[in-house]
Design an enzyme around this catalytic site. Structure first.
Site, mmCIF file in Angstrom:
data_model
loop_
_atom_site.group_PDB
_atom_site.id
_atom_site.type_symbol
_atom_site.label_atom_id
_atom_site.label_comp_id
_atom_site.label_asym_id
_atom_site.label_seq_id
_atom_site.Cartn_x
_atom_site.Cartn_y
_atom_site.Cartn_z
ATOM 1 N N TYR A 177 0.861 -1.185 0.000
ATOM 2 C CA TYR A 177 0.000 0.000 0.000
ATOM 3 C C TYR A 177 0.894 1.231 0.000
ATOM 4 O O TYR A 177 1.904 1.267 0.709
ATOM 5 C CB TYR A 177 -0.876 0.012 1.255
ATOM 6 C CG TYR A 177 -1.641 1.310 1.417
ATOM 7 C CD1 TYR A 177 -2.903 1.464 0.865
ATOM 8 C CD2 TYR A 177 -1.069 2.397 2.085
ATOM 9 C CE1 TYR A 177 -3.590 2.659 0.977
ATOM 10 C CE2 TYR A 177 -1.751 3.598 2.195
ATOM 11 C CZ TYR A 177 -3.004 3.722 1.640
ATOM 12 O OH TYR A 177 -3.677 4.907 1.741
ATOM 13 N N GLU A 206 -3.305 7.667 -4.094
ATOM 14 C CA GLU A 206 -3.310 6.418 -3.319
ATOM 15 C C GLU A 206 -3.167 5.249 -4.273
ATOM 16 O O GLU A 206 -3.981 5.071 -5.180
ATOM 17 C CB GLU A 206 -4.619 6.287 -2.525
ATOM 18 C CG GLU A 206 -4.622 5.069 -1.623
ATOM 19 C CD GLU A 206 -5.944 4.899 -0.883
ATOM 20 O OE1 GLU A 206 -7.008 4.831 -1.536
ATOM 21 O OE2 GLU A 206 -5.917 4.840 0.351
#
Ligand code: GDP
Ligand code: MN
Length: 396
Positions: A118, A206
């Site tokens: 992530y 993101e």
């Protein structure tokens, strides 16, 4: 302004971030052509078909599927285009899918399993610095990781005066447990990602997941990008990336007429001049037992036309059970606003919900008289508390 995954990836790619290659398609036939073209470029026959909507969690909602041949591409693209995709991040009604991204499958089997990380770049509002958040636990559920195992999420703060330093990208690669070629590629990935974020004036980038493939490529598989609206004037070319189908229709309309409107979930519509007073009015509504249905700042020039436009907007929200107008007549005269309200009320016609108007400031008394004598079902107030009591009365 939010972007689609494919748009975000194009921006990333233009700054040298390696991405999962893909082509956007609006029909099953286009999807097949896209897959053929990708196979020529990448060599793989396997593709992933990804719904393009402004919401995360698409994988969980059935909006991301793998196709092993052209027949499957055609069938799956046909199923996803036009579907109502419901994910943990959409409303209960879901979002209509107008287009899909056909992308190369980058999870191909190899000597080692692909790893999902992530990574996001965002502004830490607490100290006014950009930061990179990252974790070894990438994939679908970063919220769960944050809740249950927060120690697995790392942050790297960036000094705005010097920017991202090489040792910082090395620290990130190290904390992700990488070595050798993957380590080098990750430091490059981080540097390019940060440049993309800065140069595009974004407020969020993101990437979940960032993938380490079995042959040690580091690739952005997903991209959630929010551009800073206040910087859009510097990026005229980004205006074309806006997809108004994804935006709240009342907010789009408000923007077109130059009104500052934000849709909320409550039942009391409010029309206010000045952002500070609008915030105070929302508190007032809550205290009176209601929930604001919107934030609406009509600004300093609350003339009849703007008041009417504002009314029209508020009335489009089916949840609105009452409207509270709270105007301070400083630059604008209260009687002009009152006249605007009366005119709007008459022009719009069948308004069936109670309206409470609080006008304070220049000519407030004349304004109150105007409203009281209009013969319309509009209640006037001069004091804040009086307005709150009246809202409470109509809601109960
Ligand atoms: P999101 O669910 O909206 O966050 O969409 P993502 O783009 O992150 O995709 C969801 C999931 O689909 C990812 O976490 C991956 O596990 C999977 N996925 C995405 N691309 C591929 C691919 O090329 N091949 C395979 N096998 N899975 C993929
Ligand atoms: Mn994702």
């Amino acid at each position: 302004m939010n972007l689609h995954e494919y748009q975000g990836k194009e921006i990333l790619n233009s700054f040298g971030v390696e991405i999962q290659r893909g082509i956007v398609a609006t029909s099953a036939a286009e999807a097949v052509n896209a897959a053929k073209k990708l196979t020529e470029d990448t060599g793989t026959e396997w593709h992933v078909i990804k719904a393009q909507v402004h919401a995360g969690g698409r994988g969980k909602g059935g909006g991301v599927k793998l196709a092993k041949n052209l027949n499957e591409v055609e069938r799956i693209a046909g199923e996803i285009i036009g579907m109502n995709l419901i994910t943990p991040q959409t409303s209960a009604e879901g979002k209509k899918v107008h287009q899909v991204l056909i992308a190369e499958d980058v999870y191909y089997p190899g000597e080692s399993e692909p790893e999902e990380y992530y990574m996001s770049v965002l502004l830490n509002r607490a100290n006014g610095r950009n930061m990179i958040m990252y974790s070894t636990e990438g994939g679908m559920d970063i919220e769960k990781v944050a809740e249950e195992t927060p120690h697995l999420i790392f942050t790297e703060e960036i000094d705005p005066a010097v920017g991202l330093l090489p040792f910082q990208s090395r620290r990130i690669a190290f904390n992700l447990g990488l070595s050798g070629m993957a380590f080098k590629k990750m430091t490059k990935f981080v540097q390019a990602l940060y440049m993309a974020y800065i140069k595009s004036d974004s407020s969020l980038f993101e990437i979940n997941p960032v993938l380490k493939t079995s042959d040690d490529r580091i690739i952005a598989v997903d991209a959630k990008v929010t551009l800073d609206d206040n910087a859009l004037f510097r990026h005229k070319d980004y205006e074309a990336l806006r997809d108004i189908r994804e935006e709240n229709p009342i907010e789009v309309e408000a923007k077109a007429v130059g009104l500052n409107y934000v849709d909320l979930d409550g039942n009391v519509g409010c029309m206010v001049n000045g952002a500070g007073l609008a915030m105070a009015t929302m508190d007032l509504i809550k205290q009176a037992g209601g929930e604001p249905a919107n934030f609406l700042d009509v600004g300093g020039t609350a003339d009849a036309e703007r008041v009417e436009a504002a009314f029209q907007l508020i009335l489009k929200d089916p949840n609105v059970k009452a409207i509270l107008v709270n105007i301070f007549g400083g630059i604008v005269r209260c009687d002009r606003v009152a006249q605007g309200i009366v005119d709007a009320y008459k022009n719009i016609g069948n308004i069936e919900i109670p309206i409470i108007v609080r006008l304070q400031g220049t000519n407030a008394d004349i304004a109150k008289e105007l409203i009281d004598n209009s013969g319309l079902d509009v209640q006037s107030a001069i004091e804040f508390q009086e307005a709150a009591d009246k809202v409470q009365a109509v809601l109960s």
